[in-house]
Design a protein around this motif. Structure first.
Motif, PDB file in Angstrom:
ATOM      1  N   GLU A  13       0.830  -1.214   0.000  1.00 21.96           N
ATOM      2  CA  GLU A  13       0.000   0.000   0.000  1.00 21.96           C
ATOM      3  C   GLU A  13       0.856   1.252   0.000  1.00 21.96           C
ATOM      4  OE1 GLU A  13      -3.203   0.274  -0.591  1.00 21.96           O
ATOM      5  OE2 GLU A  13      -3.155  -1.885  -0.846  1.00 21.96           O
ATOM      6  N   GLU A  14       1.929   1.241   0.784  1.00 26.68           N
ATOM      7  CA  GLU A  14       2.832   2.394   0.833  1.00 26.68           C
ATOM      8  C   GLU A  14       3.483   2.626  -0.533  1.00 26.68           C
ATOM      9  OE1 GLU A  14       6.635   3.917   3.495  1.00 26.68           O
ATOM     10  OE2 GLU A  14       5.538   2.118   4.130  1.00 26.68           O
ATOM     11  N   ALA A  15       3.892   1.557  -1.183  1.00 28.74           N
ATOM     12  CA  ALA A  15       4.512   1.665  -2.504  1.00 28.74           C
ATOM     13  C   ALA A  15       3.512   2.165  -3.546  1.00 28.74           C
ATOM     14  CB  ALA A  15       5.094   0.317  -2.928  1.00 28.74           C
ATOM     15  N   LYS A  16       2.280   1.674  -3.492  1.00 28.46           N
ATOM     16  CA  LYS A  16       1.257   2.133  -4.435  1.00 28.46           C
ATOM     17  C   LYS A  16       0.960   3.612  -4.231  1.00 28.46           C
ATOM     18  CE  LYS A  16      -0.946  -2.348  -5.077  1.00 28.46           C
ATOM     19  NZ  LYS A  16      -2.144  -3.168  -4.841  1.00 28.46           N
ATOM     20  N   GLN A  17       0.908   4.045  -2.974  1.00 28.27           N
ATOM     21  CA  GLN A  17       0.668   5.465  -2.667  1.00 28.27           C
ATOM     22  C   GLN A  17       1.817   6.322  -3.204  1.00 28.27           C
ATOM     23  OE1 GLN A  17      -2.018   6.943  -1.406  1.00 28.27           O
ATOM     24  NE2 GLN A  17      -1.043   8.939  -1.522  1.00 28.27           N
ATOM     25  N   LYS A  18       3.044   5.867  -2.986  1.00 25.64           N
ATOM     26  CA  LYS A  18       4.230   6.592  -3.475  1.00 25.64           C
ATOM     27  C   LYS A  18       4.181   6.695  -4.995  1.00 25.64           C
ATOM     28  CE  LYS A  18       8.527   8.136  -3.047  1.00 25.64           C
ATOM     29  NZ  LYS A  18       8.933   9.272  -2.273  1.00 25.64           N
ATOM     30  N   ALA A  19       3.807   5.620  -5.658  1.00 28.19           N
ATOM     31  CA  ALA A  19       3.715   5.621  -7.121  1.00 28.19           C
ATOM     32  C   ALA A  19       2.656   6.622  -7.581  1.00 28.19           C
ATOM     33  CB  ALA A  19       3.384   4.217  -7.629  1.00 28.19           C
ATOM     34  N   ARG A  20       1.500   6.624  -6.931  1.00 31.20           N
ATOM     35  CA  ARG A  20       0.434   7.571  -7.305  1.00 31.20           C
ATOM     36  C   ARG A  20       0.900   9.013  -7.113  1.00 31.20           C
ATOM     37  NH1 ARG A  20      -2.951   3.676  -4.870  1.00 31.20           N
ATOM     38  NH2 ARG A  20      -2.817   4.726  -2.857  1.00 31.20           N
ATOM     39  N   GLU A  21       1.525   9.286  -5.972  1.00 30.54           N
ATOM     40  CA  GLU A  21       1.977  10.653  -5.668  1.00 30.54           C
ATOM     41  C   GLU A  21       3.012  11.155  -6.671  1.00 30.54           C
ATOM     42  OE1 GLU A  21       3.389  10.376  -1.667  1.00 30.54           O
ATOM     43  OE2 GLU A  21       1.367  10.360  -0.821  1.00 30.54           O
ATOM     44  N   SER A  22       3.815  10.252  -7.188  1.00 30.86           N
ATOM     45  CA  SER A  22       4.859  10.658  -8.133  1.00 30.86           C
ATOM     46  C   SER A  22       4.435  10.493  -9.589  1.00 30.86           C
ATOM     47  CB  SER A  22       6.143   9.876  -7.862  1.00 30.86           C
ATOM     48  OG  SER A  22       5.931   8.493  -8.016  1.00 30.86           O
ATOM     49  N   GLY A  23       3.151  10.121  -9.816  1.00 28.45           N
ATOM     50  CA  GLY A  23       2.647   9.981 -11.183  1.00 28.45           C
ATOM     51  C   GLY A  23       3.264   8.822 -11.935  1.00 28.45           C
ATOM     52  N   ARG A  24       3.608   7.769 -11.204  1.00 33.24           N
ATOM     53  CA  ARG A  24       4.230   6.599 -11.825  1.00 33.24           C
ATOM     54  C   ARG A  24       3.373   5.376 -11.581  1.00 33.24           C
ATOM     55  NH1 ARG A  24       9.794   6.973  -8.881  1.00 33.24           N
ATOM     56  NH2 ARG A  24      10.065   4.951  -9.844  1.00 33.24           N
ATOM     57  N   THR A  25       3.773   4.289 -12.188  1.00 36.07           N
ATOM     58  CA  THR A  25       3.083   3.030 -11.943  1.00 36.07           C
ATOM     59  C   THR A  25       3.792   2.278 -10.823  1.00 36.07           C
ATOM     60  OG1 THR A  25       4.435   1.766 -13.503  1.00 36.07           O
ATOM     61  CG2 THR A  25       2.434   2.834 -14.385  1.00 36.07           C
ATOM     62  N   PHE A  26       3.039   1.385 -10.210  1.00 33.98           N
ATOM     63  CA  PHE A  26       3.617   0.524  -9.174  1.00 33.98           C
ATOM     64  C   PHE A  26       4.774  -0.284  -9.762  1.00 33.98           C
ATOM     65  CE2 PHE A  26       3.590  -3.657  -7.049  1.00 33.98           C
ATOM     66  CZ  PHE A  26       3.894  -3.262  -5.761  1.00 33.98           C
ATOM     67  N   THR A  27       4.583  -0.788 -10.965  1.00 37.50           N
ATOM     68  CA  THR A  27       5.626  -1.583 -11.631  1.00 37.50           C
ATOM     69  C   THR A  27       6.908  -0.786 -11.819  1.00 37.50           C
ATOM     70  OG1 THR A  27       3.978  -2.921 -12.768  1.00 37.50           O
ATOM     71  CG2 THR A  27       6.189  -2.897 -13.724  1.00 37.50           C
ATOM     72  N   SER A  28       6.789   0.480 -12.251  1.00 37.88           N
ATOM     73  CA  SER A  28       7.998   1.286 -12.465  1.00 37.88           C
ATOM     74  C   SER A  28       8.739   1.535 -11.157  1.00 37.88           C
ATOM     75  CB  SER A  28       7.662   2.610 -13.159  1.00 37.88           C
ATOM     76  OG  SER A  28       6.977   3.488 -12.280  1.00 37.88           O
ATOM     77  N   LEU A  29       7.983   1.666 -10.068  1.00 43.18           N
ATOM     78  CA  LEU A  29       8.605   1.860  -8.759  1.00 43.18           C
ATOM     79  C   LEU A  29       9.371   0.600  -8.337  1.00 43.18           C
ATOM     80  CD1 LEU A  29       8.451   4.163  -6.527  1.00 43.18           C
ATOM     81  CD2 LEU A  29       6.886   2.624  -5.371  1.00 43.18           C
TER      82      LEU A  29
END
Length: 80
Positions: A13-29
């Motif tokens: 969940e933390e990683a998905k939130q970080k991805a959303r905040e930075s305009g990226r995908t979970f996969t790219s993170l």
């Protein structure tokens, strides 16, 4: 390549939130994180000798892992 990984719920969940905040995908993170970890493991670890000043006859040598002794030495030298 498509693969499945199991992550703790909180971490995912933390990683998905970080991805959303930075305009990226979970996969790219995940890709960026894996690349960073893999590149760090390729880097050779170098240890350098710490500089030595003075001698044991001038003043006591201090074990830097002993917080109290280190603080006392810094106070004695007026460095703190």
């Amino acid at each position: 390549m498509r693969t499945t990984i199991n992550l703790p719920d909180g971490l995912a969940e933390e990683a998905k939130q970080k991805a959303r905040e930075s305009g990226r995908t979970f996969t790219s993170l995940v890709i960026e994180g894996l690349r960073q970890v893999l590149s760090e493991s390729d880097m050779p670890v170098r240890f350098e000798r710490l500089p030595v000043h003075g001698s044991s006859s001038d003043r006591p040598l201090v074990d830097v892992s002993d917080r109290d002794a280190l603080a006392a030495a810094l106070d004695a030298d007026g460095l703190r």
